[in-house]
Design a protein around this motif. Sequence first.
Motif, PDB file in Angstrom:
ATOM      1  N   ARG A 142      -6.659  18.462 -13.902  1.00  0.00           N
ATOM      2  CA  ARG A 142      -5.703  18.242 -12.815  1.00  0.00           C
ATOM      3  C   ARG A 142      -4.325  18.834 -13.141  1.00  0.00           C
ATOM      4  NH1 ARG A 142      -6.901  14.795  -8.692  1.00  0.00           N
ATOM      5  NH2 ARG A 142      -8.756  13.502  -8.910  1.00  0.00           N
TER       6      ARG A 142
ATOM      7  N   ARG B 239      -2.992  25.661  -7.352  1.00  0.00           N
ATOM      8  CA  ARG B 239      -3.808  24.753  -6.537  1.00  0.00           C
ATOM      9  C   ARG B 239      -3.122  24.446  -5.219  1.00  0.00           C
ATOM     10  NH1 ARG B 239      -4.884  19.524  -9.217  1.00  0.00           N
ATOM     11  NH2 ARG B 239      -6.266  19.256  -7.431  1.00  0.00           N
TER      12      ARG B 239
ATOM     13  N   CYS C 298      -3.440  27.453  -2.963  1.00  0.00           N
ATOM     14  CA  CYS C 298      -4.794  27.535  -2.406  1.00  0.00           C
ATOM     15  C   CYS C 298      -4.987  26.519  -1.282  1.00  0.00           C
ATOM     16  CB  CYS C 298      -5.831  27.306  -3.503  1.00  0.00           C
ATOM     17  SG  CYS C 298      -6.004  28.673  -4.665  1.00  0.00           S
ATOM     18  N   LEU C 299      -4.462  25.313  -1.488  1.00  0.00           N
ATOM     19  CA  LEU C 299      -4.595  24.283  -0.467  1.00  0.00           C
ATOM     20  C   LEU C 299      -3.854  24.676   0.808  1.00  0.00           C
ATOM     21  CD1 LEU C 299      -5.656  21.485   0.297  1.00  0.00           C
ATOM     22  CD2 LEU C 299      -3.569  20.512  -0.680  1.00  0.00           C
TER      23      LEU C 299
ATOM     24  N   LEU D 215     -11.687  26.655   0.786  1.00  0.00           N
ATOM     25  CA  LEU D 215     -10.535  26.516  -0.107  1.00  0.00           C
ATOM     26  C   LEU D 215     -10.014  25.081  -0.131  1.00  0.00           C
ATOM     27  CD1 LEU D 215      -8.474  29.770   0.582  1.00  0.00           C
ATOM     28  CD2 LEU D 215      -9.519  29.089  -1.584  1.00  0.00           C
ATOM     29  N   CYS D 216      -9.960  24.457   1.043  1.00  0.00           N
ATOM     30  CA  CYS D 216      -9.499  23.062   1.092  1.00  0.00           C
ATOM     31  C   CYS D 216     -10.439  22.146   0.316  1.00  0.00           C
ATOM     32  CB  CYS D 216      -9.387  22.598   2.546  1.00  0.00           C
ATOM     33  SG  CYS D 216      -8.015  23.338   3.461  1.00  0.00           S
TER      34      CYS D 216
ATOM     35  N   THR E 207     -10.209  22.896  -3.525  1.00  0.00           N
ATOM     36  CA  THR E 207      -8.950  22.435  -4.104  1.00  0.00           C
ATOM     37  C   THR E 207      -8.891  20.920  -4.151  1.00  0.00           C
ATOM     38  OG1 THR E 207      -7.874  24.402  -3.191  1.00  0.00           O
ATOM     39  CG2 THR E 207      -6.446  22.639  -3.960  1.00  0.00           C
ATOM     40  N   TRP E 208      -9.340  20.272  -3.073  1.00  0.00           N
ATOM     41  CA  TRP E 208      -9.313  18.814  -3.014  1.00  0.00           C
ATOM     42  C   TRP E 208     -10.256  18.201  -4.047  1.00  0.00           C
ATOM     43  CZ3 TRP E 208      -5.852  16.072  -0.359  1.00  0.00           C
ATOM     44  CH2 TRP E 208      -6.046  14.698  -0.262  1.00  0.00           C
TER      45      TRP E 208
ATOM     46  N   TRP F  11     -11.190  19.527  -6.931  1.00  0.00           N
ATOM     47  CA  TRP F  11     -11.085  20.347  -8.140  1.00  0.00           C
ATOM     48  C   TRP F  11     -11.541  19.613  -9.403  1.00  0.00           C
ATOM     49  CZ3 TRP F  11      -9.927  25.425  -8.583  1.00  0.00           C
ATOM     50  CH2 TRP F  11      -9.594  25.908  -9.836  1.00  0.00           C
TER      51      TRP F  11
ATOM     52  N   TRP G 186     -15.395  34.163  -8.090  1.00  0.00           N
ATOM     53  CA  TRP G 186     -13.989  34.397  -7.776  1.00  0.00           C
ATOM     54  C   TRP G 186     -13.636  35.871  -7.893  1.00  0.00           C
ATOM     55  CZ3 TRP G 186     -10.516  31.844  -5.212  1.00  0.00           C
ATOM     56  CH2 TRP G 186     -10.618  30.451  -5.100  1.00  0.00           C
TER      57      TRP G 186
END
Length: 275
Positions: free
Chosen positions: A13, A20, A23-24, A57-58, A61-62, A64, A85
Amino acid sequence: MFVTVDEWSSRPRERWPLLRLACLLAGAVLLADGLVLMSMGLFSMGVTVPGALGLALCMLTWGWHPLQARLGRAGWTRRAWRAGWLLFLAWVASVALFWNALAGQVQAFNAAAGDVPLKAIIVLGSGTPNGQPSPALRARLDKARELAAAHPAAWVVVSGGVDFGETASEGRIMGDYLRAQGMAAERILQEERSTSTELNLRYSLPLLQAKGLGLTSPMAVVTSDFHTVRAQRIARRIGYTQSVVAGAPTPLYLRYNAWLREYFATASSWILGEV
């Protein structure tokens, strides 16, 4: 005071928080873009792909931390993750290169269109929601008006059949728009059967031949900026040897989606040998 490798790997984290967050935010923007345009009835690769990328992506990222924990259990999953990636970044780079090349080509096309003594101007149809030209189609018609003003002897062909769910043809709606903007009705020729770029150009030819023009006559094909390269290739394949294309600007709210759609359309046409 020093962080060991094991401690660093156990605190995913804390890695790259700004990346991050970026990306979000990017995912949220792409997802919102796709949802808004789809709510307007616009469904294409240029709309659905950004929406899907934004959702991915959401989600990534959420989620992760648990995702990193799972990927860390096996070396092959980490390698696959990194390869994924890298492929994604390579694809993004290819889109950027395509857009840059297309922008340069559009500029060259528009410069060439201003240097040709046009005998005719063919306007390719587009959407006509509720019997009115869409913003993209209005831009094409306004571009045609500019060219027509610069070449007052040129015929103007508006080309397009009946949209799905519509009763009036694109050609008729386009002609009505130009007449309402003050263009002389007698110089407007309406083609009302076509359903594709190729048919736009093929079905417009008899109308031009009736006025003493043909495939070798100097003329402009007006379309949206993103569509110019394919339109020119299709015109050349049909036999319009003296045609030039003129690109009308795509409305800003749809511009990047339309250019992304053209990326996929160009790739598909190249694979299928259509252009």
